[in-house]
Write an enzyme that holds these catalytic residues in place. Structure first.
Site, PDB file in Angstrom:
ATOM      1  NE  ARG A  36      -0.108  41.300 -92.274  1.00  0.00           N
ATOM      2  CZ  ARG A  36      -0.572  41.918 -91.196  1.00  0.00           C
ATOM      3  NH1 ARG A  36      -0.211  43.153 -90.928  1.00  0.00           N
ATOM      4  NH2 ARG A  36      -1.393  41.301 -90.369  1.00  0.00           N
ATOM      5  CE  LYS A 198      -1.760  43.847 -82.644  1.00  0.00           C
ATOM      6  NZ  LYS A 198      -2.239  43.783 -84.023  1.00  0.00           N
ATOM      7  N   GLY A 355       0.694  38.244 -88.011  1.00  0.00           N
ATOM      8  CA  GLY A 355       2.055  38.537 -88.435  1.00  0.00           C
ATOM      9  C   GLY A 355       3.094  37.794 -87.606  1.00  0.00           C
ATOM     10  N   GLY A 378      -6.080  39.982 -86.188  1.00  0.00           N
ATOM     11  CA  GLY A 378      -7.409  40.281 -85.653  1.00  0.00           C
ATOM     12  C   GLY A 378      -8.515  39.967 -86.653  1.00  0.00           C
TER      13      GLY A 378
HETATM   14  C1  3PG Z   1      -2.832  43.764 -88.248  1.00  0.00           C
HETATM   15  O1  3PG Z   1      -1.591  43.766 -88.228  1.00  0.00           O
HETATM   16  O2  3PG Z   1      -3.525  42.904 -87.662  1.00  0.00           O
HETATM   17  C2  3PG Z   1      -3.516  44.761 -89.117  1.00  0.00           C
HETATM   18  O3  3PG Z   1      -2.594  45.518 -89.817  1.00  0.00           O
HETATM   19  C3  3PG Z   1      -4.456  45.624 -88.332  1.00  0.00           C
HETATM   20  O4  3PG Z   1      -3.742  46.440 -87.442  1.00  0.00           O
HETATM   21  P1  3PG Z   1      -4.506  47.177 -86.261  1.00  0.00           P
HETATM   22  O5  3PG Z   1      -4.844  46.128 -85.252  1.00  0.00           O
HETATM   23  O6  3PG Z   1      -3.554  48.213 -85.752  1.00  0.00           O
HETATM   24  O7  3PG Z   1      -5.754  47.786 -86.851  1.00  0.00           O
END
Ligand code: 3PG
Length: 409
Positions: A36, A198, A355, A378
């Site tokens: 990134r 997640k 990531g 996301g």
């Molecule tokens: C991610 O890593 O997908 C972004 O930085 C968004 O992070 P978040 O899901 O904590 O908003």
């Protein structure tokens, strides 16, 4: 889709606020994957050439509006400097208020300051207009180069355009152009591979994917919730029992929409605490009560390979096992190799995002073999799903430019 590009705003000699996404993987207080960061360099180099004072804004992790020392952006200073051949990167210990103003005031043309984690202030996630105004007061122009955070209607993503001229950064432009050109023209059958930890955030996305793709492979911790919903016992695995009903609904929708769901039929297990030594591959009916599922098994891998061979487009988000810990990286790497092979042979268009996914591909040395690697997780999925991303809407509604992703697709 039209939006202002860097060339559409007058940045020369100005103080430019750049919303970046430096929410990067860390290990032992150090950046473990700098993708990134490296992908921001085209924007930063452009602004340096234009003698801008550059103010980097970013979040890191989810500190929920409080100062959490382990979520400071301070360790990113060295990582940024290293990516920019040792260039000095200044640091502001707060993103608003006197500390931020002082840090910005000290900048000389071409210099960069990174301000502390935006999410240490609850107003950031609340999309607070006063907070956005305070951020905006630090600069003359706002650049959104955080595609990966643009699915969040947070103050630093959507709020600054009320006060400053805005434009998309180079990375934002590249993300929109590449994903658009591969996905809008996707050749069928499309296979989506979704994994990672997640779980709760991705279940809703899966619900939409089953209506759009021909095959959906579900791996990682997320698969455990589906296995539980199907009546399997998952031992000590990471699981969200409260999402069983949602998981069942997804499976039913998939059936109606003729989306072929591929869930693990065998898994690699380990003890909680993760000593990689006693890993064994078992059928999903035989997951011991005191063990965790940490990767998918060989039979499942063979099914996925068969599915990939029939596919024309692959979309991948999230590792299918605990890839950071050997040997639970095996399936993720095997799938990556297969996609890379098919992509290199022009049999497949492949996009991966997230990531962890990009880090896994970097470990396997395969990133270059994919058609496109997004920096987003996301946001990548929400974009593919056709959802409106607040950070993109903000750019599209800006009145100060005329960039078009079609022009670059
Ligand atoms: C991610 O890593 O997908 C972004 O930085 C968004 O992070 P978040 O899901 O904590 O908003």
């Amino acid at each position: 889709m039209k939006f202002p590009r860097l060339e559409d705003v007058d940045v020369a000699g100005k103080t430019v606020l750049v919303r970046t996404d430096l929410n990067v993987p860390m290990q032992g207080g150090k950046v473990s994957n700098n993708n990134r960061i490296v992908r921001l360099l085209p924007t930063l180099n452009y602004l340096i050439k234009k003698k801008c004072r550059i103010v980097l804004l970013s979040h890191f992790d989810r500190p929920k509006g409080k100062f959490v020392p382990s979520m400071s952006l301070a360790p990113l200073v060295d990582a940024l400097s290293e990516a920019m051949d040792g260039r000095d990167i200044h640091f502001g210990v707060d993103c608003i208020g006197p500390a931020a103003r002082d840090a910005v005031a000290k900048l000389k043309p071409g210099e960069i300051v990174l301000l502390e984690n935006l999410r240490f202030h609850a107003q950031e996630e609340a999309g607070d207009a006063h907070f956005a105004r305070e951020l905006a007061s630090l600069g003359d122009v706002f650049i959104n180069d955080a595609f990966s955070a643009s699915h969040r209607a947070h103050a630093s993503i959507t709020g600054l355009s009320s006060f400053l001229p805005v434009a998309a950064g180079r990375l934002m432009e590249e993300e929109l152009a590449s994903i658009y050109s591969i996905y809008s023209d996707a050749k069928k059958p499309i296979t989506a591979i979704v994994g990672g930890s997640k779980v709760s955030t991705k279940l809703e996305l899966l619900e939409s994917l089953v209506t759009r793709v021909e095959n959906l492979v579900i791996g990682g911790a997320m698969a455990n919730t589906f296995l539980l919903a199907q009546g399997h016992s998952v031992g000590k695995s990471l699981v969200e029992p409260n999402l069983k009903v949602t998981a069942k609904r997804i499976l039913e929708t998939a059936k109606k929409k003729n989306c072929n769901i591929i869930l693990p039929v065998d898994v690699v297990i380990g003890e909680p605490g993760l000593s990689g030594s006693n890993n064994a591959c078992v059928g999903i009916e035989h997951i011991p009560a005191d063990q965790m599922v940490l990767d998918i098994g060989n039979e499942t891998l063979r099914t996925i390979a068969g599915c990939l061979a029939e596919s024309k487009t692959v979309i991948w988000n999230g590792p299918v096992g605990l890839f950071e810990t050997r040997p639970f990286d095996v399936s993720t790497i095997m799938i990556a190799r297969e996609i890379a092979r098919l992509t290199s042979g022009k049999k497949l268009q492949s996009i991966a995002g997230g990531g962890d996914t990009v880090a896994a591909l970097a470990i396997a040395g395969l990133g270059e073999s994919f058609s496109y690697l997004s920096t987003a997780g996301g946001a990548f999925l929400e974009y593919l799903e056709g959802k409106t991303l607040p950070g993109i809407t903000m750019l599209m509604e800006a009145k100060n430019g005329s960039g078009s992703i079609k022009a670059h697709a």
